[in-house]
Design a protein around this motif. Structure first.
Motif, short mmCIF file in Angstrom:
data_model
loop_
_atom_site.label_atom_id
_atom_site.label_comp_id
_atom_site.label_asym_id
_atom_site.label_seq_id
_atom_site.Cartn_x
_atom_site.Cartn_y
_atom_site.Cartn_z
N LEU B 70 0.83 -1.21 0.00
CA LEU B 70 0.00 0.00 0.00
C LEU B 70 0.87 1.26 0.00
O LEU B 70 0.56 2.23 -0.70
CB LEU B 70 -0.93 0.01 1.21
CG LEU B 70 -2.18 -0.85 1.07
CD1 LEU B 70 -2.94 -0.88 2.37
CD2 LEU B 70 -3.08 -0.31 -0.03
N LEU B 73 2.15 1.83 -3.47
CA LEU B 73 1.13 2.42 -4.34
C LEU B 73 0.98 3.91 -4.08
O LEU B 73 1.12 4.75 -4.98
CB LEU B 73 -0.20 1.70 -4.12
CG LEU B 73 -1.38 2.18 -4.96
CD1 LEU B 73 -1.17 1.78 -6.41
CD2 LEU B 73 -2.69 1.61 -4.44
N ILE B 77 2.40 7.28 -6.34
CA ILE B 77 1.43 8.21 -6.92
C ILE B 77 1.61 9.62 -6.37
O ILE B 77 1.59 10.60 -7.13
CB ILE B 77 0.01 7.66 -6.71
CG1 ILE B 77 -0.22 6.53 -7.70
CG2 ILE B 77 -1.03 8.75 -6.87
CD1 ILE B 77 -1.44 5.73 -7.50
N GLN B 80 4.57 11.20 -8.04
CA GLN B 80 4.22 11.62 -9.40
C GLN B 80 3.49 12.97 -9.38
O GLN B 80 3.81 13.87 -10.16
CB GLN B 80 3.29 10.58 -10.03
CG GLN B 80 4.00 9.38 -10.60
CD GLN B 80 4.51 9.66 -11.99
OE1 GLN B 80 4.03 10.56 -12.66
NE2 GLN B 80 5.51 8.91 -12.42
#
Lengths: 311, 92
Positions: B70, B73, B77, B80
């Motif tokens: 998790l 992930l 993101i 980014q």
């Protein structure tokens, strides 16, 4: 070794707390406050108060932090809306805050010698409720009136936020817009994370009867997933006049009150549970409360309704 | 044997955490700082989790693995999003 860790943690908390107070920039102060909340939740873990720690991380640091980030972002660069306080006012506020702190510390030292604890009687009667988690027991059996009022306060807070709307926008869509355009990476997260979060939130609420967790923690996780979906723009927030939305908001307090008044019929007192039915009734209340808490927290973050053209 | 593995992996993870924190504080520019931060998220936490796994039962080990996944992930993101906002402009 462990004492050393605790002392370091306490010192770090003091430093970070002080930093958040004296930070010049409002956004810096807010971000340091979020870090302070996370450190504080670590401190609660060290005190074996896992329920408090989860709530502090989710509500104290997460939800409140996000609210303050949005607020700080809104007033940033808008000098008209930032009230400049004089130095004397700051000193006065500091003096009063210090007086309160010293007063509480002094009270802690002059308490009567033997601390009276209700922990033993609570643990003794806890099996009667069918619950295994003493915190859930205190919240829903021994002090359920306090818990009911807490949920009503959340409802009042939401009404307070909605009251900030302009008359023309009343009943409209909350004006949460953090990104001007759709963000492809954020959309990916908003599509992959919610299924996991949804299952986890249900687990947290269900497991709250026997281990740390419960309606507040589960509801916050649900709210976080909903906020992610709204911020990413995958789904717009609903109109605040929508009947299903209003129903979800009051579901928790209504079920709580209904079960409370039911107590007059069977055992004969407000918020008393009939013999043998305590566990199922508490689970029903927790389920309704989880839904209400999730929707209310999500709408608190989403803010007051705002028309498309409004500033 | 398991204890030795734990000590080695967790120490390596802690060193990465330290290096990443120093990088975050000392590197010039946001992109370079993000570069330092992602190493901590991926490899540092991964090594700590890997090192602690032999000390736990199967279920606890699986839970820690899930936590690491998790973090992978969300970390990837968030990085980014931050990097894109630094380069100016949302969608590209």
């Amino acid at each position: 070794m462990e004492t050393g860790f605790d002392i370091a943690l306490a010192l770090l908390l003091l430093c970070v707390g002080g930093w958040s107070v004296i930070a010049r920039n409002m956004m810096t102060a807010v971000i340091v406050f979020i870090a302070y909340g996370l450190l504080l939740s670590l401190a609660w873990v060290r005190l074996h108060a896992i329920d408090v720690s989860l709530t502090e991380a989710a509500i104290g640091s997460g939800a409140t932090g996000l609210l303050m980030v949005i607020a700080a972002h809104k007033v940033a660069g808008d000098t008209k809306r930032v009230v400049q306080l004089s130095r004397g006012f700051h000193v006065l506020a500091a003096v009063f805050a210090a007086l309160v702190a010293v007063g509480i510390a002094a009270l802690a030292f002059v308490l009567p010698g033997e601390p009276s604890s209700l922990a033993a009687p609570v643990l003794e009667r806890l099996p009667d409720s069918g619950l295994g988690n003493p915190v859930a027991g205190v919240l829903f059996v021994f002090r359920s009136f306090d818990t009911l009022l807490e949920k009503v306060v959340l409802l009042l807070a939401l009404i307070g936020v909605w009251a900030l709307a302009r008359d023309a926008d009343w009943g409209g869509v909350p004006g949460l817009r953090l990104f001007r355009e759709r963000h492809s990476v954020l959309t990916l997260l908003a599509r992959t994370l919610p299924p996991i979060g949804f299952v986890f939130a249900i687990y947290m609420t269900w497991a709250g009867a026997d281990v740390p967790g419960g309606a507040f923690q589960g509801g916050t996780v649900l709210a976080a997933m909903w906020i992610l979906v709204m911020v990413a723009g995958v789904r717009r927030p609903p109109r605040i006049s929508s009947p299903p939305l209003r129903l979800a908001i009051v579901a928790g307090p209504v079920v709580f009150l209904a079960i409370g008044f039911l107590g007059f019929l069977a055992p004969g007192a407000f918020l008393a549970y009939p013999e043998g039915f305590a566990k199922p009734l508490i689970v029903a209340m927790e389920t309704a409360l989880t839904l209400s808490i999730a929707v209310i927290l999500g709408l608190l973050i989403a803010g007051p309704p705002k028309g498309e053209d409004a500033p | 044997m398991a204890d030795l593995f734990t000590i080695l992996a967790v120490t390596a993870g802690a060193v990465l955490f330290l290096a990443g924190t120093v990088g975050l504080l000392r590197f010039p520019g946001t992109l370079a700082r993000l570069h330092a931060l992602t190493k901590v998220d991926n490899l540092g936490l991964g090594l700590v989790v890997l090192g602690l796994m032999p000390q736990m039962g199967f279920l606890a080990a699986a839970k820690m693995l899930a936590v690491w996944l998790l973090v992978q992930l969300s970390g990837a993101i968030v990085t980014q999003i931050l990097a894109r906002s630094v380069r100016g402009g949302g969608e590209r």
